[in-house]
Design an enzyme around this catalytic site. Structure first.
Site, PDB file in Angstrom:
ATOM      1  CB  SER A  90       6.137  43.434   3.917  1.00  9.42           C
ATOM      2  OG  SER A  90       7.089  42.554   3.384  1.00  9.42           O
ATOM      3  CE1 TYR A  99       2.809  44.014  -1.060  1.00 11.96           C
ATOM      4  CE2 TYR A  99       5.016  43.182  -0.662  1.00 11.96           C
ATOM      5  CZ  TYR A  99       3.706  43.336  -0.256  1.00 11.96           C
ATOM      6  OH  TYR A  99       3.295  42.810   0.946  1.00 11.96           O
ATOM      7  CE  LYS A 151       2.159  45.646   2.244  1.00 11.46           C
ATOM      8  NZ  LYS A 151       0.772  45.807   2.687  1.00 11.46           N
TER       9      LYS A 151
END
Ligand code: NAD
Ligand code: UDP
Length: 337
Positions: free
Chosen positions: A124, A149, A153
């Protein structure tokens, strides 16, 4: 080629499955349906007239995952399996770290045991953090993430990169997605968020369809042309087609490659609302609310590497994205239920 999509029943995975099948590839999907429905894959099969080998399985379960690798012998893995709600990751960090990191480690272990050397990872733009001013370029050092989150990643990118350093035959492609929106042109598959949507476009479509009263725009006092935040929205089918190129690149090369998937064109929150209203001839009532914690004023990609390395460029316009998002929502007001 046979491609294993871990987390392949979700929003992005189902569109990639469709694009792969239409391109003549064999598709295997593993998903625990934590945030998706088998109906998405059934529709993909119906749309393409082809079958998907679908396994309801938790990718963190090594025994089950290894059995799938042994049976299916995929040429390449696309790793989409993960939890993705930013706010939830702040409330439940351990669940996010456990699930997201564990899926990655389990897939790598199963690949090593069965000789699968190729993996494309759904990363991302969030890994650029707040230190890097847009346009984000793959050569920029990763930044500080504003939520667990994002950190998962960033950590998973590192794990995958380290694995490819240790095994010189491995090929890792880290795809940094910007903001995928839209749906397949047919309106048969699309984004199906559980509960109140966190992301802008599903919120807009739910307001348009009458499920929510109004959109709250998170701040109009940013240093941007209209005061609302700028993002790089990319049509989900452009993103899916980017994966076809990424898989080809992955199996033909070794080592790690980082590639942005975006359009490079920033649009504001108000651009989205106005374009959606105009293209679909429907009102989206909105109010201006306070800023949302962690939002950056402008995030968009430098897309030159994708074009150079993959020979891929997004083709669809913001109007296409708004039209297809609405087409999906109005034909499926309750999603896949
Ligand atoms: P999604 O939630 O629709 O798809 C993820 C899928 O993974 C779901 O079907 C879910 O059930 C499955 N899953 C989660 N944990 C699993 C596990 N342990 N075992 C098996 N299946 C599991 O999300 P999406 O939008 O399709 O995103 C796909 C990937 O792309 C995710 O990794 C996400 O973080 C990443 N990504 C998404 C966006 C976006 O805006 N949608 C942006 C950047 C990156
Ligand atoms: N946004 C908004 N209202 C919403 C959801 C999002 O104004 O209900 C804004 C948000 O502040 C951001 C943009 O829309 O500027 C895109 O948000 P999204 O959560 O979709 O993506 P991300 O923040 O991850 O880029």
């Amino acid at each position: 080629m046979k491609i294993l999509l871990a987390g392949g029943a979700g929003y992005i995975g189902s569109h990639i499955a469709l694009a792969l099948l239409e391109n003549g590839q064999d598709v295997v999907v593993m998903d625990n349906f934590d945030n998706s429905s088998p109906e998405a894959i059934m529709r993909v099969e119906e749309m393409t007239g082809q079958t998907v080998s679908l396994y309801e399985a938790d990718v963190t379960n090594k025994k089950v995952t290894l059995a799938v690798f042994k049976k299916e012998k995929p040429d390449c893995v696309i790793h989409l399996a993960g939890l993705k709600a930013v706010g939830e990751s702040i409330e439940q960090p351990i669940r996010y770290y456990r699930n997201n990191i564990d899926t990655t480690l389990t897939l790598l272990e199963c690949m090593a045991k069965t000789g699968c050397k190729n993996i494309v990872f759904s990363s991302s733009a969030t890994v650029y953090g707040e230190e890097n001013a847009a346009p984000c370029h793959e050569k920029m050092p990763k930044g500080k993430c504003s939520n667990p989150y994002g950190w998962t990643k960033s950590m998973m990118e590192q794990i995958l990169q380290d694995a490819s350093v240790a095994d010189k035959d491995m090929s890792v492609v880290l795809l940094r997605y910007f903001n995928p929106i839209g749906a397949h042109e047919s309106g048969r598959i699309g984004e199906n968020p559980r509960g109140i949507p966190n992301n802008l476009m599903p919120y807009v479509t739910q307001v348009a369809v009458g499920k929510r009263d109004k959109l709250t725009i998170f701040g109009d006092d940013y240093d941007t042309p209209d005061g609302t935040c700028l993002r790089d929205y990319i049509h989900i089918m452009d993103l899916a087609e980017g994966h076809l190129k990424a898989v080809d690149f992955c199996v033909e090369n070794k080592g790690t490659e980082i590639i942005n998937l975006g359009t490079g064109q920033p649009y504001s929150v108000l651009d989205i609302v106005k374009t959606f209203e105009k293209v679909n001839n429907i009102q989206v009532p909105y109010e201006i609310g306070p800023r949302r914690g962690g939002d950056l004023p402008a995030v968009y990609a430098d897309v030159s590497k994708a074009e150079k390395v993959l020979g891929w460029k997004a083709k669809r316009t913001l109007a296409d994205m708004c039209r297809d998002s609405w087409n999906w929502q109005k034909n499926n007001p309750e999603g896949y239920e």
